[in-house]
Design a protein around this motif. Structure first.
Motif, PDB file in Angstrom:
ATOM      1  N   LYS A   1      20.226   1.965  15.205  1.00 47.96           N
ATOM      2  CA  LYS A   1      20.634   3.369  15.975  1.00 47.96           C
ATOM      3  C   LYS A   1      19.743   3.197  17.328  1.00 47.96           C
ATOM      4  O   LYS A   1      18.538   3.272  17.279  1.00 47.96           O
TER       5      LYS A   1
ATOM      6  N   GLY B   1      20.929   7.289  23.477  1.00 51.96           N
ATOM      7  CA  GLY B   1      21.151   7.121  24.837  1.00 51.96           C
ATOM      8  C   GLY B   1      19.882   7.143  25.756  1.00 51.96           C
ATOM      9  O   GLY B   1      19.920   6.274  26.717  1.00 51.96           O
TER      10      GLY B   1
ATOM     11  N   GLY C   1      24.609   8.924  23.219  1.00 57.71           N
ATOM     12  CA  GLY C   1      25.125   9.249  24.527  1.00 57.71           C
ATOM     13  C   GLY C   1      24.264  10.230  25.317  1.00 57.71           C
ATOM     14  O   GLY C   1      24.565  10.572  26.221  1.00 57.71           O
ATOM     15  N   GLY C   2      23.027  10.732  24.717  1.00 56.23           N
ATOM     16  CA  GLY C   2      22.228  11.758  25.428  1.00 56.23           C
ATOM     17  C   GLY C   2      21.949  11.315  26.710  1.00 56.23           C
ATOM     18  O   GLY C   2      21.512  12.246  27.613  1.00 56.23           O
TER      19      GLY C   2
ATOM     20  N   ARG D   1      25.058  15.465  26.324  1.00 61.01           N
ATOM     21  CA  ARG D   1      24.960  16.242  25.044  1.00 61.01           C
ATOM     22  C   ARG D   1      25.764  17.501  24.702  1.00 61.01           C
ATOM     23  O   ARG D   1      25.794  18.220  25.579  1.00 61.01           O
ATOM     24  N   GLY D   2      26.731  17.375  23.926  1.00 62.52           N
ATOM     25  CA  GLY D   2      27.520  18.340  23.694  1.00 62.52           C
ATOM     26  C   GLY D   2      27.008  19.809  23.859  1.00 62.52           C
ATOM     27  O   GLY D   2      27.253  20.732  24.194  1.00 62.52           O
TER      28      GLY D   2
ATOM     29  N   ASP E   1      31.413  18.107  23.332  1.00 63.04           N
ATOM     30  CA  ASP E   1      31.142  17.076  22.475  1.00 63.04           C
ATOM     31  C   ASP E   1      32.213  15.931  22.826  1.00 63.04           C
ATOM     32  O   ASP E   1      31.590  14.466  22.616  1.00 63.04           O
TER      33      ASP E   1
ATOM     34  N   GLY F   1      30.403  14.141  25.541  1.00 64.60           N
ATOM     35  CA  GLY F   1      29.327  13.325  24.802  1.00 64.60           C
ATOM     36  C   GLY F   1      29.859  11.927  24.088  1.00 64.60           C
ATOM     37  O   GLY F   1      29.200  10.917  24.383  1.00 64.60           O
TER      38      GLY F   1
ATOM     39  N   THR G   1      31.454   9.545  15.660  1.00 63.77           N
ATOM     40  CA  THR G   1      32.470   9.470  14.491  1.00 63.77           C
ATOM     41  C   THR G   1      33.727   9.932  15.028  1.00 63.77           C
ATOM     42  O   THR G   1      34.769   9.821  14.052  1.00 63.77           O
TER      43      THR G   1
ATOM     44  N   ASN H   1      34.586  12.796  16.086  1.00 65.09           N
ATOM     45  CA  ASN H   1      34.667  14.234  15.669  1.00 65.09           C
ATOM     46  C   ASN H   1      33.764  14.941  16.387  1.00 65.09           C
ATOM     47  O   ASN H   1      32.355  14.751  16.169  1.00 65.09           O
TER      48      ASN H   1
ATOM     49  N   PHE I   1      29.412  16.313  15.528  1.00 62.61           N
ATOM     50  CA  PHE I   1      28.663  15.430  14.663  1.00 62.61           C
ATOM     51  C   PHE I   1      27.830  14.861  15.678  1.00 62.61           C
ATOM     52  O   PHE I   1      27.889  15.014  17.030  1.00 62.61           O
TER      53      PHE I   1
ATOM     54  N   THR J   1      25.459  10.786  16.796  1.00 56.81           N
ATOM     55  CA  THR J   1      25.580   9.829  16.578  1.00 56.81           C
ATOM     56  C   THR J   1      24.301   9.179  15.448  1.00 56.81           C
ATOM     57  O   THR J   1      24.600   8.048  15.050  1.00 56.81           O
TER      58      THR J   1
HETATM   59  N1  UDP Z   1      29.176  13.383  19.607  1.00 61.39           N
HETATM   60  C1  UDP Z   1      30.110  13.956  18.946  1.00 61.39           C
HETATM   61  N2  UDP Z   1      30.443  13.617  17.789  1.00 61.39           N
HETATM   62  C2  UDP Z   1      29.932  12.432  17.062  1.00 61.39           C
HETATM   63  C3  UDP Z   1      28.691  11.851  17.871  1.00 61.39           C
HETATM   64  C4  UDP Z   1      28.540  12.381  19.212  1.00 61.39           C
HETATM   65  O1  UDP Z   1      30.650  15.208  19.142  1.00 61.39           O
HETATM   66  O2  UDP Z   1      30.504  11.966  15.955  1.00 61.39           O
HETATM   67  C5  UDP Z   1      28.798  13.941  20.957  1.00 61.39           C
HETATM   68  C6  UDP Z   1      27.689  14.968  20.890  1.00 61.39           C
HETATM   69  O3  UDP Z   1      28.295  16.058  21.842  1.00 61.39           O
HETATM   70  C7  UDP Z   1      26.352  14.366  21.194  1.00 61.39           C
HETATM   71  C8  UDP Z   1      26.881  13.509  22.214  1.00 61.39           C
HETATM   72  O4  UDP Z   1      28.240  12.839  21.706  1.00 61.39           O
HETATM   73  O5  UDP Z   1      25.500  15.318  21.795  1.00 61.39           O
HETATM   74  C9  UDP Z   1      25.783  12.389  22.359  1.00 61.39           C
HETATM   75  O6  UDP Z   1      25.527  11.904  21.190  1.00 61.39           O
HETATM   76  P1  UDP Z   1      23.887  12.021  20.540  1.00 61.39           P
HETATM   77  O7  UDP Z   1      23.512  13.427  21.137  1.00 61.39           O
HETATM   78  O8  UDP Z   1      23.938  11.561  19.059  1.00 61.39           O
HETATM   79  O9  UDP Z   1      23.062  10.940  21.499  1.00 61.39           O
HETATM   80  P2  UDP Z   1      21.726  10.605  21.357  1.00 61.39           P
HETATM   81  O10 UDP Z   1      20.930  11.632  21.383  1.00 61.39           O
HETATM   82  O11 UDP Z   1      21.499   9.598  20.065  1.00 61.39           O
HETATM   83  O12 UDP Z   1      21.526   9.689  22.807  1.00 61.39           O
END
Ligand code: UDP
Length: 235
Positions: A11, A14, A53-54, A58-59, A71, A74, A132, A134, A137, A139
């Motif tokens: 994993k 972002g 994708g942060g 971030r949603g 989301d 994101g 996912t 959806n 949720f 990542t």
């Molecule tokens: N996200 C979502 N559903 C998922 C995975 C990600 O809605 O199954 C959106 C959510 O808004 C999240 C954004 O994608 O804030 C980026 O993912 P994440 O924050 O997990 O990224 P990381 O913190 O690992 O960079």
């Protein structure tokens, strides 16, 4: 030396792809990860990567937007990261497939579990994007879900700026103690903020081991796969 694992989910957040800039993509950093992924693959490890994708969006950060819409933005961000990683890997001669949880077939192939497993068996590196598929949720939950689906032996949660799980935030509490080993139950009961509770529960229920370690270094990803004890082990 034989690698410790045969099939892994790595994993990468972002933020990790953004390097020092904090936002967007730093191609030097992406190359550094790609180099290690290539080494792992060359050792015969079936490698899949879940990208966050942060670094784009971030949603939950947008207070005045509809949460589901935010989301989805994101999730789209994770696809950009996946393409950057794919490009870096391909420049090194690694055969990769980006799979998206939200269909966009001009960009990448849709996620189909059996196909993903087939890619791994053929030695292709998979990059899972779109989370996912959806809203509500993360990542991290995607990593747990995909690991369960493809029967990965371990999730490697590579962290930027921290080298394991601590009993308090080491940036705010200088004498915070790092855990060598931990259980999922302890993460939940001590409310340790390493993954969200959905991801933690999914790993716990499906008995997927997790290693949390730092990636501010040029070889940690490779070293962990080869069995070097780094970071915190969660069972
Ligand atoms: N996200 C979502 N559903 C998922 C995975 C990600 O809605 O199954 C959106 C959510 O808004 C999240 C954004 O994608 O804030 C980026 O993912 P994440 O924050 O997990 O990224 P990381 O913190 O690992 O960079």
């Amino acid at each position: 030396m034989e690698p410790r694992y045969k099939r892994i989910v790595l994993k990468l957040s972002g933020e990790a792809l953004a390097g020092e800039k904090g936002i967007g993509i730093d191609s030097n950093v992406v190359r550094m990860y790609a180099k290690q992924v290539k080494k792992i693959r060359d050792e015969g490890v079936e490698t899949s990567i879940v990208v966050g994708g942060g670094n784009f969006w971030r949603g939950r950060d947008s207070k005045d937007m509809d949460r589901a819409t935010s989301d989805y933005m994101g999730m789209l961000g994770t696809v950009m990261n996946a393409l950057a990683l794919q490009d870096a890997l391909e420049q090194m001669g690694v055969v990769t497939r980006v799979m998206t949880a939200i269909e966009m077939q001009k960009v990448a192939e849709p996620y189909i579990r059996r196909r993903a497993i087939r890619h791994l068996e053929k030695g292709r590196v998979i990059i899972f994007s779109g989370g996912t598929g959806n809203p509500y949720f993360s990542t991290d939950t995607t990593a747990a879900l995909r690991a369960a689906e493809i029967d990965a032996e371990v999730i490697l949660l590579a962290k930027k700026g921290v080298d394991g799980i601590y009993d308090a935030d080491p940036k705010l509490t200088p004498d915070a103690k790092k855990y060598e080993d931990l259980s999922y139950f302890e993460i939940l009961s001590k409310e340790l903020k390493i993954m969200d509770s959905t991801a933690t529960s999914l790993c716990m229920d499906n008995k997927i081991p997790l290693i949390v370690f730092g990636i501010d270094n040029e070889s940690n990803i490779y070293d962990v796969v080869m069995g070097k004890k780094l970071g915190t082990y969660v069972k």
